[in-house]
Every structure is written in C-alpha cells, then in structure tokens.
Design a protein around this motif. Structure first.
Motif, PDB file in Angstrom:
ATOM      1  N   ILE A  41       0.886  -1.200   0.150  1.00 22.19           N
ATOM      2  CA  ILE A  41       0.072   0.015   0.180  1.00 22.19           C
ATOM      3  C   ILE A  41       0.936   1.186  -0.038  1.00 22.19           C
ATOM      4  O   ILE A  41       0.461   2.147  -0.935  1.00 22.19           O
ATOM      5  N   ALA A  42       2.007   1.137   0.783  1.00 23.69           N
ATOM      6  CA  ALA A  42       2.848   2.097   0.878  1.00 23.69           C
ATOM      7  C   ALA A  42       3.349   2.711  -0.844  1.00 23.69           C
ATOM      8  O   ALA A  42       3.448   3.859  -1.392  1.00 23.69           O
ATOM      9  N   ALA A  45       0.577   3.778  -2.833  1.00 19.78           N
ATOM     10  CA  ALA A  45       0.168   5.264  -2.405  1.00 19.78           C
ATOM     11  C   ALA A  45       1.267   6.223  -3.262  1.00 19.78           C
ATOM     12  O   ALA A  45       0.900   7.429  -3.400  1.00 19.78           O
ATOM     13  N   SER A  49       0.670   9.119  -5.669  1.00 20.70           N
ATOM     14  CA  SER A  49       0.830  10.568  -5.286  1.00 20.70           C
ATOM     15  C   SER A  49       1.649  11.205  -6.499  1.00 20.70           C
ATOM     16  O   SER A  49       1.469  12.479  -6.756  1.00 20.70           O
ATOM     17  N   LEU A 355      -2.428  -0.819   7.254  1.00 22.74           N
ATOM     18  CA  LEU A 355      -3.203   0.325   6.790  1.00 22.74           C
ATOM     19  C   LEU A 355      -3.018   1.344   7.476  1.00 22.74           C
ATOM     20  O   LEU A 355      -2.846   2.557   7.123  1.00 22.74           O
ATOM     21  N   VAL A 358       0.496   3.203   7.231  1.00 23.09           N
ATOM     22  CA  VAL A 358       0.523   4.007   5.917  1.00 23.09           C
ATOM     23  C   VAL A 358      -0.116   5.204   6.191  1.00 23.09           C
ATOM     24  O   VAL A 358       0.203   6.396   5.661  1.00 23.09           O
ATOM     25  N   TRP A 359      -1.459   5.186   6.609  1.00 18.80           N
ATOM     26  CA  TRP A 359      -2.226   6.290   7.117  1.00 18.80           C
ATOM     27  C   TRP A 359      -1.660   7.301   7.868  1.00 18.80           C
ATOM     28  O   TRP A 359      -1.760   8.456   7.498  1.00 18.80           O
ATOM     29  N   ALA A 362       1.268   8.964   5.962  1.00 17.06           N
ATOM     30  CA  ALA A 362       0.872  10.005   5.006  1.00 17.06           C
ATOM     31  C   ALA A 362       0.309  11.259   5.675  1.00 17.06           C
ATOM     32  O   ALA A 362       0.482  12.287   5.091  1.00 17.06           O
ATOM     33  N   LEU A 376      -3.568   8.764  -0.298  1.00 16.56           N
ATOM     34  CA  LEU A 376      -4.100   7.173   0.266  1.00 16.56           C
ATOM     35  C   LEU A 376      -5.363   7.404  -0.142  1.00 16.56           C
ATOM     36  O   LEU A 376      -6.386   7.516   0.632  1.00 16.56           O
ATOM     37  N   SER A 377      -5.693   6.654  -1.248  1.00 11.75           N
ATOM     38  CA  SER A 377      -6.989   6.297  -1.929  1.00 11.75           C
ATOM     39  C   SER A 377      -7.726   5.430  -1.211  1.00 11.75           C
ATOM     40  O   SER A 377      -7.261   4.361  -0.696  1.00 11.75           O
ATOM     41  N   ASN A 380      -6.912   1.962  -2.913  1.00 12.40           N
ATOM     42  CA  ASN A 380      -5.802   1.367  -2.400  1.00 12.40           C
ATOM     43  C   ASN A 380      -6.090   0.839  -1.023  1.00 12.40           C
ATOM     44  O   ASN A 380      -5.318  -0.485  -0.667  1.00 12.40           O
ATOM     45  N   MET A 381      -6.727   1.526  -0.091  1.00  5.49           N
ATOM     46  CA  MET A 381      -7.121   0.704   1.133  1.00  5.49           C
ATOM     47  C   MET A 381      -7.977  -0.542   1.086  1.00  5.49           C
ATOM     48  O   MET A 381      -7.721  -1.633   1.782  1.00  5.49           O
TER      49      MET A 381
END
Length: 416
Positions: A41-42, A45, A49, A355, A358-359, A362, A376-377, A380-381
């Motif tokens: 996910i990183a 994202a 980005s 997650l 990552v959040w 972000a 972080l869409s 993707n989550m």
C-alpha cells in the motif's frame, strides 16, 4: 440458516480465544502480514501521489504543445551518432515557422540554458535555471504573474535586458523589498526585474519558483547561436480544434522544405509532443507500480508463509482438543471454520495495522512537506484489506482442511 450462524459464531470464538492465549505467536504472525501489506500500500500510494503531482503540474499545459528540436524527448530508433550531427534549431527556424505554418496560436524560441548565478548587491544565488525564451511562452505555458508583468513581444524581439523571476528567487534576493525595478546581474550583465511569478510549489522537475526567464534574443547578443551554436527549440501551440495529425504533417513538410531535405532523406529534427511525454510518463508510472508489486509481494508471501506455519503448529498443539470436539459431535465444517477464521483474523488484523501505519505516515508527510500531497485512496485501502483477507484464507486453508479431516480416535490418541 441459524445453525450455520451458530457454527460461524462458535468457530470465531474458538479462533479468537486461541489467538488471545498465544499472544507472542500471534504478534509475530501479525508482523509478517503487516509488513507485507504496508509495503504494497505504501508503494501504491507513493506512485499514485507522484502520478497525481505530475498530472497536476501538466494540467495547465496544452497536451498538443510541440517542441521542434534536434533532440528527442523520448525513446527513438535514430542512432546517437546520427542525432549528434543534426543541426541546432535556431532563431531563424523559429521565424520561418511562425510566418509560414498555419493554425498556430502561439510560438516561442527557447535556448536550453544551464545554471547561472544571480547577484543583487551582497546577495548571490548560484545554480539558478535561467531560461532564455521569447515572449510566446507566456501564452503557451499560461504563466501567472504575481507582481509586475512579463516582457512584451517588442522587448523579446529587441533582446531587452529584462528578467522575470520566480517567487523563491524574489524572496531570497530581496526579502520583503519590492523586486520590481531592481537591477540584478546575470551572465555578468545587468538586467532589470520587471515581473515576479506567482508561487507554484514543487512540481515535475525544477519548480518555476526557482527559475528565471529572459528574452532569448538578449542571450543571442553575446553567446554563439546558429545551427552549430546554442541548443534550442521552437515551441508551438496549435490553435484549438485543429487536427493535430494534419497539423504535424504540414509542419514537418514545410520544415523539411525549409531545410532543403530531399524526399529520400530522413528528418534531421524531432517533433516532440507533450501528449507523447504524458504517455511516456504513464509507462514509467506503470513500471514503478509493477516493480513495487513484485518487491512488496515477496514481503506479503513471507507473511503468508508465517501464518501457514503458525496454523500448522496450532493444529499440532490442539490435536487432542480436535479429537475431543469431534467425539462430542463437532462436524468437520466446525473444525474447518475454526482454524480458517483464526488464520483470517491474523491476516485481516495485520492488514489493518499495515493500513493504519501507511495512513499515519501519510498524515505526517502531508503535515511536514508543503509542496507534495501523499495520497492514500479508498481503492488502495480496499486492495490492502482484500489482499490481507485473501492471504489469510490461502494460508489457512490447508491447515484447516487437515485439522477437519482428523480421525477423532487417532487425534485423541496422538494428543495423549
């Protein structure tokens, strides 16, 4: 239906209690999945980005803008030795195209300059990208002026000693003083500041905030031009609604005639379109995504193997209990769901922790970095949650099936 719900509930309860009673083992299993999901996910994202930032910076530009020059902005089949022998695109080429090619909304001549030093009194800034370019770039790039103005077409053609600077340059050189009318030294010559660009923020390549623009003809007065001189390009913005394919054909044919190329001779120039650059960037982004998936997939694979290993150990430890449960009437599906839920809970919780990491990162990055938004869409989550669930199911299915098929008598005997 109620029977199945009861089986699910009891299986979930057994699985949760088993995980709670083996905290260290549960933590180590979670760690593997967390790292895997975090990595995937990183990477997704970060690439999203970067893609968004690039597209936002290109959004104000016309994708049909053309750069006619001896250089190719993308991959080409023309060998290097041949390209090196192409003549430079000079100001006379620009004048010819501007007067003879129809359907042009705006055009400009740019000299690919290097880094220069700008001085104002005691202040000196080195390695500044100073772009010698004619007035038409103001329309082509849709430049925004915060203070003053951009140089006029007359100033551009006569090579006036004027300069337009980015907001960071203005702040570093003049602090809070008004830059307009101030005289700075560039190329060892004096130029008057007539305009300051609005603040753009970091973007694709060097930000306009740290750039400066001067008339191309000003630089041509003291630096060698012509076909063997300064590297340059003609920048062309076609009129809106023009058939770009037909426009390009006319442009190429007229320029070939101007350079005296015969029908059997290859072009000695390249027609680079921003749309082609966007396509090239998209291919790079896709490659980065693929590489990220491959690298992160190994981390996720290790996490899956960790869960499978823990589940096999759990089945081994609870063989006696499985035999007792089956002897008391527990169905195969109850045992199957019990271990399957255990593996799935491990994977889902690990994925959610990944997650959350990552959040958190972000949020921190968006608070620290002003000019870059870490996206972080929801997509993707969702991918992260779905992957963690899938890893749990795949990792737990074999141990769960093996546990459900144990013979109750043999299971009790083995566990004694």
């Amino acid at each position: 239906m109620l029977v199945y719900l009861r089986v699910f509930k009891e299986s979930f309860s057994f699985a949760f209690n088993a995980l709670r009673n083996n905290k260290l083992r549960t933590f180590l299993s979670l760690l593997g999945v967390t790292v895997g999901i975090f990595s995937i996910i990183a990477v997704l994202a970060a690439v999203d980005s970067l893609d968004k930032k690039i597209k936002d910076n290109l959004a104000g530009l016309d994708k049909n803008t053309i750069y006619l020059t001896k250089y190719s902005f993308g991959p080409t089949d023309v060998p290097r030795w041949k390209r090196d022998n192409y003549p430079q695109t000079d100001y006379e080429d620009f004048e010819y195209i501007r007067r003879n090619v129809p359907d042009i909304e705006a055009s400009a001549y740019v000299i690919f300059g290097g880094s220069e030093t700008i001085r104002y009194q005691a202040e000196t800034i080195s390695n500044v990208e100073v772009t010698p370019i004619s007035h038409g770039i103001y329309t082509i790039d849709d430049l925004k002026i915060e203070k003053g103005r951009f140089y006029s077409e007359l100033e551009s053609e006569t090579g006036s000693a004027v300069i337009v600077i980015g907001s960071n340059l203005a702040e570093n050189l003049f602090d809070t003083a008004n830059p307009l009318g101030k005289v700075v030294r560039v190329y060892g010559r004096k130029l008057t500041v007539i305009g300051v660009l609005k603040k753009y923020g970091a973007g694709l390549g060097d930000s306009p905030d740290d750039k400066a623009f001067v008339p191309a003809n000003f630089v041509r007065q003291f630096r060698n031009g012509g076909s063997a001189g300064l590297p340059g390009a003609v920048v062309i913005k076609p009129e809106s609604g023009v058939d770009i394919g037909a426009f390009e054909q006319v442009l190429v044919q007229k320029f070939r005639n101007y350079r005296g190329l015969k029908a059997d001779e290859d072009d000695n120039f390249f027609v680079n379109k921003l749309s082609g650059l966007v396509t090239f960037i998209d291919s790079i982004i896709a490659t980065l995504n693929l590489v990220g998936w491959v690298i992160s997939g190994f981390s996720l694979l290790v996490g899956g193997f960790g869960i499978a290993n823990i589940m096999f150990v759990s089945v081994k430890e609870r063989t006696n209990l499985i035999g007792i449960q089956k002897s008391l009437g527990a169905k195969n599906r109850f045992i199957l769901f019990q271990f399957l839920f255990e593996a799935t809970i491990l994977a889902v919780v690990g994925g959610l922790v990944g997650l959350l990491l990552v959040w958190t990162i972000a949020k921190i990055m968006n608070g620290v970095v002003d000019d870059f938004e870490f996206v972080l869409s929801f997509g993707n989550m969702f991918i992260g949650f779905a992957l963690s669930t899938l890893i749990g199911l795949i990792s737990g299915i074999i141990p769960a099936v093996s546990a459900s098929k144990l013979d109750p008598v043999e299971a009790i005997r083995t566990g004694m």
